[in-house]
Structure formats: C-alpha cells, structure tokens
Write an enzyme that holds these catalytic residues in place. Structure first.
Site, PDB file in Angstrom:
ATOM      1  N   CYS A 161     -44.421 -57.322 -15.489  1.00 18.15           N
ATOM      2  CA  CYS A 161     -44.762 -57.127 -16.889  1.00 18.15           C
ATOM      3  C   CYS A 161     -44.269 -55.755 -17.378  1.00 18.15           C
ATOM      4  O   CYS A 161     -43.077 -55.592 -17.566  1.00 18.15           O
ATOM      5  CB  CYS A 161     -46.253 -57.367 -17.115  1.00 18.15           C
ATOM      6  SG  CYS A 161     -46.594 -57.938 -18.782  1.00 18.15           S
TER       7      CYS A 161
ATOM      8  N   HIS B 179     -47.085 -62.693 -14.837  1.00 16.29           N
ATOM      9  CA  HIS B 179     -47.905 -62.140 -13.748  1.00 16.29           C
ATOM     10  C   HIS B 179     -47.986 -63.121 -12.581  1.00 16.29           C
ATOM     11  O   HIS B 179     -48.939 -63.909 -12.506  1.00 16.29           O
ATOM     12  CB  HIS B 179     -49.308 -61.830 -14.255  1.00 16.29           C
ATOM     13  CG  HIS B 179     -49.357 -60.700 -15.218  1.00 16.29           C
ATOM     14  ND1 HIS B 179     -49.597 -59.401 -14.838  1.00 16.29           N
ATOM     15  CD2 HIS B 179     -49.159 -60.665 -16.555  1.00 16.29           C
ATOM     16  CE1 HIS B 179     -49.565 -58.615 -15.898  1.00 16.29           C
ATOM     17  NE2 HIS B 179     -49.302 -59.361 -16.956  1.00 16.29           N
TER      18      HIS B 179
ATOM     19  N   GLU C  71     -48.841 -62.634  -9.655  1.00 13.80           N
ATOM     20  CA  GLU C  71     -49.987 -62.349  -8.779  1.00 13.80           C
ATOM     21  C   GLU C  71     -51.205 -63.205  -9.129  1.00 13.80           C
ATOM     22  O   GLU C  71     -52.089 -63.393  -8.301  1.00 13.80           O
ATOM     23  CB  GLU C  71     -50.345 -60.846  -8.838  1.00 13.80           C
ATOM     24  CG  GLU C  71     -51.023 -60.354 -10.119  1.00 13.80           C
ATOM     25  CD  GLU C  71     -50.059 -59.990 -11.253  1.00 13.80           C
ATOM     26  OE1 GLU C  71     -48.907 -60.457 -11.228  1.00 13.80           O
ATOM     27  OE2 GLU C  71     -50.471 -59.268 -12.178  1.00 13.80           O
TER      28      GLU C  71
HETATM   29  N1  GLN Z   1     -47.800 -53.308 -22.489  1.00 14.97           N
HETATM   30  C1  GLN Z   1     -46.826 -54.324 -22.233  1.00 14.97           C
HETATM   31  C2  GLN Z   1     -46.879 -55.436 -23.269  1.00 14.97           C
HETATM   32  O1  GLN Z   1     -47.875 -55.603 -23.919  1.00 14.97           O
HETATM   33  C3  GLN Z   1     -46.980 -54.889 -20.831  1.00 14.97           C
HETATM   34  C4  GLN Z   1     -48.250 -55.619 -20.613  1.00 14.97           C
HETATM   35  C5  GLN Z   1     -48.576 -55.821 -19.158  1.00 14.97           C
HETATM   36  O2  GLN Z   1     -48.050 -55.146 -18.289  1.00 14.97           O
HETATM   37  N2  GLN Z   1     -49.498 -56.740 -18.879  1.00 14.97           N
HETATM   38  O3  GLN Z   1     -45.937 -56.157 -23.417  1.00 14.97           O
END
Ligand code: GLN
Length: 549
Positions: free
Chosen positions: A382, A508, A510
């Site tokens: 992310c 994600h 994970e």
């Molecule tokens: N802050 C980033 C976004 O909103 C990444 C979010 C995250 O790592 N879950 O896109």
C-alpha cells in the site's frame, strides 16, 4: 438455530481472549462443526477505522470492506474462513442503529432506553449469524474486562440470552488470570474469585473458566477455583503461556476445553479432531532449517499490534519455507541517505509497511532506493508500494519532485494521486476504497508466476493510487504494472523484472494469509530472501547489485 458461546474476560486486559475464542472455534471446526466468531467491542467509535494504530493496533479489513478489530484477523487465520461486517459490532454501531430507528419513529412514542432498546439491538446482532443454518456454533468475544462501565450493556445482553435460550444452546466461557506471587511461591485465586463474583452480580454465570497462568495449576488449586467460583472442577481449564499463539489450540485440546463445551451444549455428533494440517504447520514453524532477517520499515513500530497481520503472514510464510523469519523493526523517521547502509545492514529482505500521512516517508523512499540498487528483495504494501513508485520517479525517471498528493497536494509530478471517486468525499469513517477487488495479472510477470493465476482478488484500504498518466513512462523505464483492476484500470501491482524480487502492491495481501493458506506473495518474498541470504553469506562485502542478480 445455532448454539452460542460467549467469551468474557476478567481481572485484566491482554489475556488473549481472541486467541482462546479462536482456539475453541478451531477445535470445534476440527471436529466437523461449522463455527464462526464475532467480536463485540464496547467503545463508541462506530468501527476502528478512524482509530490511530497506536490506540488499538491494526485495523483489519474483511472481504466486504468492513474496517474491524484486529481479533477478526486471528479468527480468519485460525479458522481459514472469511468474516464480515456482521462479525464486529461496537457500542457506537448499536447506538447508531437505535438512534436512527428512533429518528424514523420506529419506537412509536416510547422512551428509548438502554434496557430494553440497546440490549435488544445487542441481542439481535449476537444472534444474527446463528440464523439461516450457516453455522452450528457462533462464538462471541466480548471486548474489555468484566466490570468496565461501558461493557455493562453487553454483559446484560448475555445475561438475558443465558435466561432466554435453552440451557444447552448457551455457554459462557470466562477467561481469567491466576497470578503467581514469586515471593510467596504461590498461585493466587482471589482475583479470579472476584472477577467471577462481579460477573455473577451482573447475573451471568460462567460455565467454564479458562485460567491464564505462568505456573501449572495442580488439582488442589483447580478444585479450589471450582468450589469458590461455582463451576465443575473439570471446567477449570489451565491456559499456560505458549511459545506461539498457534500452539494454543493444541494446548486447549489437551485440557479438553472442546469436550467440556460440547458436553454442556449436549452436542453428541462430532468427530475426532482433524488437526493434521495445523500440526504440520506447527512442526515446520518450530523446527526451521534456515533463517532470514527481514527489515520492517514503518512508523508505528513501537506497537507490534500495528502490523499484526504482516507479522503473522511472515510466520505463515516462514513455516512454508521451513525458515525462521526474524523481523527487525526499522523506524522510517530515522533513515537517511547517510545512515541507510548501516541501518539496513544484515537484512535479507525489506518490507515497507502501509501507513498514512507525512511522517517518516522520506526514510521509506531512501530504504526503497537501497533495496532497488542492491538487488535486496523488496516488498511494498500500500503506502510501501506508493513509496516505490515515488522513488523510481525521482531517481530513475529524473522527476525530482515526484510525490503523492497525500503529502504534497500541489505537486508538479503527482505520480500518486487521489482516486477520482475519493475526491468528493468529505467524511473520514468507512470512506476509503475498502474490501476485495479483482485484479488481472500480466502473463509472464513474476506476480502471475507467484499466484499461479491470471485473475486474483485482494483486499484494499486506501484513498490514493498510481497515476496512470505516468504509466507509459514507468513501463518504458522498466517498472511494469503487472496487476491491474479490470474495471477501473487502477494499478494494483508494480514490479521490476530486472530485479530478483521487487514487488509493490496497492492492496493488503497480509489480510488473507492464514495458517492453512499462507499469502503467496509472502511465501515467495521469504523464498527470495533465503536466496539472498545464501549469496550474502557466500560473497565478500560490499555486495554489488550485479552480484545479486
Ligand atoms: N495513505 C495511503 C492511501 O491512502 C496508503 C494507505 C495504506 O497504506 N493503507 O492511499
């Protein structure tokens, strides 16, 4: 209708209620019953999505896009099933429903009160997953500790259900602590007596006591606890400290927690527990043949719960590789061009963690560059993926000011940009791109090879995305978009084909890693780290990129 097991906690928090609930559910599942777990949290936030990770640890996201308590992650990892919004209910959500109904006039002029209206709504939600014949047993973990003011309506709801449901359809398991006083060399039962008394004062009578202890409970102690707390001696279960949470189901099996629960619920149709895959995993976890060191670059590293699912995914992937994964936390705020070599020395792989906001991101970018240039396996999740895109933009494409509009809204090279559908959103809670979305993988890419598929689905939690205006420039320079959302064209995966392992994912992975189905990207990342480790130990320093590929 299903049977219901409620798990409460006494004496102190952090006794591991989620793990005990998940272990009991696992044993029932291993005996052929269909089990699920839900968590009821007493706080007023509608969900934990708006909570800082320092407050409450990681926010776990389900397939249907619910932002939930991290215990749901344990439930999924143990049971290998999906949970949903219905599996996590907070006081805030209960009140929101009741207040909305009141505004609609649904209470027909009645005074709306904690009892019966709030408790009725709690009970409705407690019983919800038991309808439709999907489960034989629904376990409900009640967050907090018995005696907390905010938990009282939940305990009252359990009291009413204990009275309303047929006796064999409702079971209460109370998790408690038996401290060992080193000076006196004695285990003390008084705190447990008090906590059971507190529960009884609220009208709830526990059927089983699970006792956390650092020392074994002998029969005399068990009998004493049973006598003073009014449960059967065989219903006093010892829960000793475990070397890993994944050992707990087997410990509970030895203590016969499942058999006692089944007996009380008058369930007679069950099998011998089938835990072969679980035991296979545990053997590999306990007796690794190699070891790798992975740097976890994040800004919440002081609190391990902030990256819970990532750390658990490493455990699953390590076992799969028969390799011990030692995770070294590196605070991104303290990484600079000057010290990066020293900070990341001795690592076999680098994971740049998810996150929000400005703090610590320059350190993450420096770390990505180090991994890219030295052929060190890199895995960005992310925000970690977004940092890899920014780093490549700045240092390979020569876009010196490349940035994300999250940190720099008026930037000339917004290689990471706010998603179109996010631009009109003004409220914070539950408004990100959340939950499972499909992703098409590029044939011949490392990602496609790792997944062994060309279409996958993974879970999301973000507002920003790769800016497709730059895609051609990136691909021409060697960073490819190997995974793309089929409907929106949003880039889900970037990789560097001329690097041993350099993958960044907008989603994600994970969140879907379980004991029985470890996330493929983690498994292959650890395999790449193993290879790097072998080379690292066999060549003289300094390592050159060309030596590693
Ligand atoms: N802050 C980033 C976004 O909103 C990444 C979010 C995250 O790592 N879950 O896109």
């Amino acid at each position: 209708m299903a049977k219901f097991i409620f798990v409460t906690g006494g004496v102190t928090s952090s006794l591991g209620k989620g793990i005990i609930a998940a272990s009991l559910a696992k044993l029932l599942q291993a005996r052929g019953l269909r089990a699920t777990i839900q968590k009821f949290d007493p706080y007023i936030n509608v969900d934990p999505g708006t909570l800082n990770p320092y407050e409450h640890g990681e926010c776990y996201v389900t397939e249907d896009g619910a932002e939930t308590d991290l215990d749901l992650g344990h439930y999924e990892r143990f049971l290998n099933i999906y949970t949903s919004q219905a599996n996590n209910v907070t006081t805030g959500r209960i009140y929101q429903t009741v207040i909305n109904k009141e505004r609609e006039g649904a209470y027909l002029g009645k005074t709306v009160q904690v009892i019966p209206h709030i408790t009725d709504e709690i009970k409705r939600r407690m019983l919800l997953l038991g309808k439709d014949d999907k489960y034989d047993v629904v376990l409900t973990e009640i967050g907090g500790t018995v005696g907390d003011i905010e938990g009282l309506p939940f305990i009252e709801a359990v009291r009413q259900l204990q009275w309303e449901l047929p006796e064999e359809d409702c079971l209460v398991v109370h998790l408690t602590l038996i401290p060992f006083l080193r000076a006196a060399k004695e285990l003390k039962t008084k705190p447990t007596q008090h906590s059971v008394r507190l529960l009884s004062e609220n009208g709830v009578h526990p059927d089983i006591l699970v006792c956390r202890t650092e020392e074994p409970l002998n029969n005399d102690i068990k009998r004493k606890i049973a006598q003073f707390c009014n449960v059967k001696p065989e219903a006093v279960i010892e829960a000793a400290d475990a070397s890993t949470i994944y050992e707990v189901p087997l410990m509970m099996l030895r203590e016969k927690l499942d058999v006692i629960a089944l007996k009380k619920m008058k369930i007679t149709d069950y099998n011998e527990p089938d835990l072969n895959r679980w035991k296979g995993f545990l053997d590999k976890l306990k007796y690794p043949k190699s070891k790798v060191t992975i740097g976890l670059i994040g800004k919440y590293i002081e609190l391990q719960d902030a990256y819970k699912s990532i750390l658990e995914s490493f455990i699953h992937a390590g076992a799969m590789n028969e390799c011990k994964v030692q995770v070294v936390n590196v605070h991104s705020e303290f990484i600079s061009n000057e010290n990066v070599g020293e900070k990341l020395d001795g690592l076999d792989g680098l994971l740049v963690a998810p996150g929000f906001g400005h703090r610590g991101i320059e350190g993450k970018i420096v770390a990505v560059r180090y991994a890219r240039e030295r052929g060190l396996p890199f895995f960005g999740i992310c925000l970690g993926m977004q940092m890899a895109v920014i780093e490549f933009g700045r240092n390979v494409l020569g876009l010196a000011d490349a940035h994300s509009t999250e940190m720099d809204p008026h930037n000339n090279n917004p290689v990471i940009n706010m998603m179109e559908e996010q631009k009109k959103i003004t409220k914070m809670g539950g408004t990100m791109r959340l939950g499972s979305y499909p992703c098409i993988l590029k044939e011949g890419s490392l990602s496609a090879e790792i997944y062994g598929a060309t279409e996958i689905a993974e879970r999301h939690r973000h507002r920003y995305e790769f800016n497709n205006d730059y895609l051609e420039q990136y691909e021409n320079a060697g960073m490819i978009a190997s995974g793309v959302n089929p409907e929106t064209g949003l880039v889900e995966i970037i990789e560097l084909p001329n690097h041993p392992f350099f993958i960044g994912v907008q989603y994600h992975p994970e969140l879907k890693s379980t004991v029985e189905n470890p996330a493929p990207l983690f498994v292959h990342f650890i395999a790449a780290a193993k290879k790097y480790n072998e080379k690292r130990l066999s060549v003289k320093n300094p390592l050159l990129h060309s030596e590693m590929i």
